[in-house]
Design a protein around this motif. Structure first.
Motif, short mmCIF file in Angstrom:
data_model
loop_
_atom_site.label_atom_id
_atom_site.label_comp_id
_atom_site.label_asym_id
_atom_site.label_seq_id
_atom_site.Cartn_x
_atom_site.Cartn_y
_atom_site.Cartn_z
N GLY A 129 -0.44 6.73 -6.44
CA GLY A 129 -1.14 5.90 -5.48
C GLY A 129 -2.59 5.65 -5.84
N ARG A 130 -3.08 6.36 -6.85
CA ARG A 130 -4.49 6.28 -7.21
C ARG A 130 -4.75 5.63 -8.56
N SER A 144 0.82 -1.22 0.00
CA SER A 144 0.00 0.00 0.00
C SER A 144 0.85 1.27 0.00
N ARG A 145 2.07 1.18 0.48
CA ARG A 145 2.93 2.37 0.57
C ARG A 145 4.00 2.42 -0.51
N LYS A 147 -0.02 -2.47 -10.01
CA LYS A 147 -0.60 -1.71 -8.91
C LYS A 147 -1.34 -2.63 -7.93
N GLY A 148 -1.12 -2.40 -6.62
CA GLY A 148 -1.86 -3.10 -5.58
C GLY A 148 -1.39 -4.50 -5.26
N SER A 155 1.68 -7.26 -3.95
CA SER A 155 2.95 -7.38 -3.24
C SER A 155 4.02 -7.79 -4.24
#
Length: 473
Positions: free
Chosen positions: A331-332, A151-152, A458-459, A461
């Motif tokens: 991040g979006r 997430s970061r 994105k999103g 791991s």
């Protein structure tokens, strides 16, 4: 200096330990000192060269066009070697130890350039500094990605790009300030000596950050990896789950297959080719043609020398603002979406700039129109393309060979950088203003490449990304 040695924060009792968010913040801040040095070292040469061209008896080095080119290019060539070598070193000795070694090169290289008595010495010192710059460009994003959670990760890795453009802006501003305050030909030595500061901060900081937990896991040191992750995650259960995911991925990924054999697998080779293609995409936007040659482009429109140099500071300001916007956007939105959006605007601005220079009469209106095209180009380049490139370099490749493949891909990116920097003035001299239409055509090809070849990360791991790449490629 072993990568397994816990940091000061790691060895504290539970009640005295640094909070996870603060430890990650400190670790990212320390690592990005390498990015700050990267930006400053690539930007400061523009302010130093005019003073270095003075004769030896006036405090300069007596540069001619050939020696100017050698001094400028030597850092880029060194960066290509540095990113390649650091990939091997970071896989073998760890990201933290590699950053520590690079910090020493930053310090020695900056000191060498500041005290250089001759052109050959300066070229050698700049090459050494380039090794540090290239090594940092390959190692810093990987280190940040490996300590950050899914997430970061995007926003934290994007701070690497923010520090690069901040370093360039700092270099442009300090060049102007020092030139205004210190009326001495030897001022270029002070400009170059300042580059030691982020190197010193990086060296000191590496003794206060943890090693990469994923590098520890790649060496089979899962207990140490979990110990580090417990300091970086909000709960011990979250750290344990992450380590279990690493263990599962380690077994599934290679089942005791050596790294050398992993490199021969088709999906890994395809990933490397995608990484190299992304480096081509980033550099053949023509971004460094603008960063290195904006004053020359604007002077061709009739703009005065001082105004053209001031516009270069504008490049730095726009780049910093754009990177801040990019950290918000990344991040979006997905990596593919941002990259393709950036390329569409880049194509439009290259075509618009070519049209302005070819068809508008040479006057102040043409100068401002050309500057507007350049600034819009840089806004979307630094917001949508550059941060996404460095983020993808930190997350695309499998854990066991991440450092080596990142180093290889980034090394090629530096060679593409050098190619654009070398060919741009020749192309402008030979083709003239249609050069910008050539860039637009190349970028159309890059847009098609991204659309067809780049997977979305994105999103996910790092372990999920690796599993997805192996399945899809």
């Amino acid at each position: 200096m072993s990568s397994s040695t816990p940091s000061a924060a790691i060895g504290q009792p539970d009640e005295q330990r640094t909070s996870p968010r603060r430890l990650i913040f400190i670790s990212v801040l320390v690592a990005t000192m390498g990015a700050l040095a990267f930006g400053y070292d690539t930007g400061i040469i523009a302010g130093a060269l005019p003073f270095m061209t003075l004769p030896l008896d006036q405090g300069g080095l007596g540069l001619n066009p050939v020696s100017e080119g050698l001094i400028t290019a030597s850092l880029i060539v060194g960066a290509a070697f540095g990113s390649l070598a650091s990939g091997y070193l970071s896989d073998r000795f760890g990201r933290r130890v590699t950053l520590r070694m690079l910090s020493l090169l930053f310090i020695v290289g900056a000191l060498g350039t500041a005290t250089a008595p001759s052109v050959p010495f300066m070229v050698a010192a700049r090459f050494l500094l380039g090794i540090a710059v290239g090594g940092g460009s390959a190692t810093v994003p990987v280190f940040i990605a490996e300590i950050a959670g899914p997430s970061r990760r995007a926003r934290l890795v994007s701070r690497n790009e923010l520090m690069i453009v901040s370093g360039q802006l700092l270099a442009y501003v300090l060049s102007a300030v020092l030139a205004a305050l210190l009326h001495t030909p030897g001022i270029w030595r002070y400009m170059l000596a300042i580059a030691m500061v982020p190197g010193v901060l990086l060296l000191i900081g590496t003794f206060f950050v943890p090693p990469s937990p994923r590098w520890l896991a790649s060496k089979g040191r899962f207990d140490e990896a979990q110990h580090v992750l417990e300091q970086l995650r909000d709960t011990k259960d979250a750290a344990k789950r992450e380590v279990e995911e690493m263990k599962t991925q380690e077994k599934q990924a290679h089942k005791h297959v050596a790294a050398r054999e992993l490199l021969r697998q088709p999906w890994v080779l395809k990933l490397l080719l995608i990484g190299v293609g992304l480096g081509f995409t980033a550099q053949f936007t023509g971004v460094n043609a603008f960063m290195y040659y904006t004053p020359i482009i604007l002077k061709h429109t009739g703009m005065g020398t001082n105004a053209a140099l001031t516009a270069t500071i504008g490049n730095g300001i726009v780049s910093v603002i754009a990177t801040l916007l990019g950290i918000w956007a990344i991040g979006r939105y997905g990596r593919r979406h941002l990259l393709m959006t950036g390329l569409v605007i880049v194509i439009m601005m290259q075509a618009a700039l070519g049209s302005v220079l070819m068809f508008m009469p040479q006057n102040l209106t043409q100068s401002y129109a050309a500057l507007a095209c350049i600034l819009v180009f840089l806004l979307f380049m630094q917001m949508c393309i550059s941060p996404v490139y460095w983020l993808l370099m930190s997350e695309l490749f499998p854990m066991q060979v991440r450092g080596l493949l990142t180093g290889t891909a980034v090394s090629m990116q530096w060679l593409f950088n050098a190619t654009v920097a070398f060919l741009f003035p020749i192309a402008v001299d030979t083709l003239g203003n249609p050069t910008f239409f050539v860039f637009a055509a190349i970028n159309i090809g890059s847009l098609i490449f991204v659309f067809l070849c780049l997977p979305e990360t994105k999103g996910k791991s790092l372990e999920q990304i690796e599993k997805h790449m192996k399945k899809e490629l």
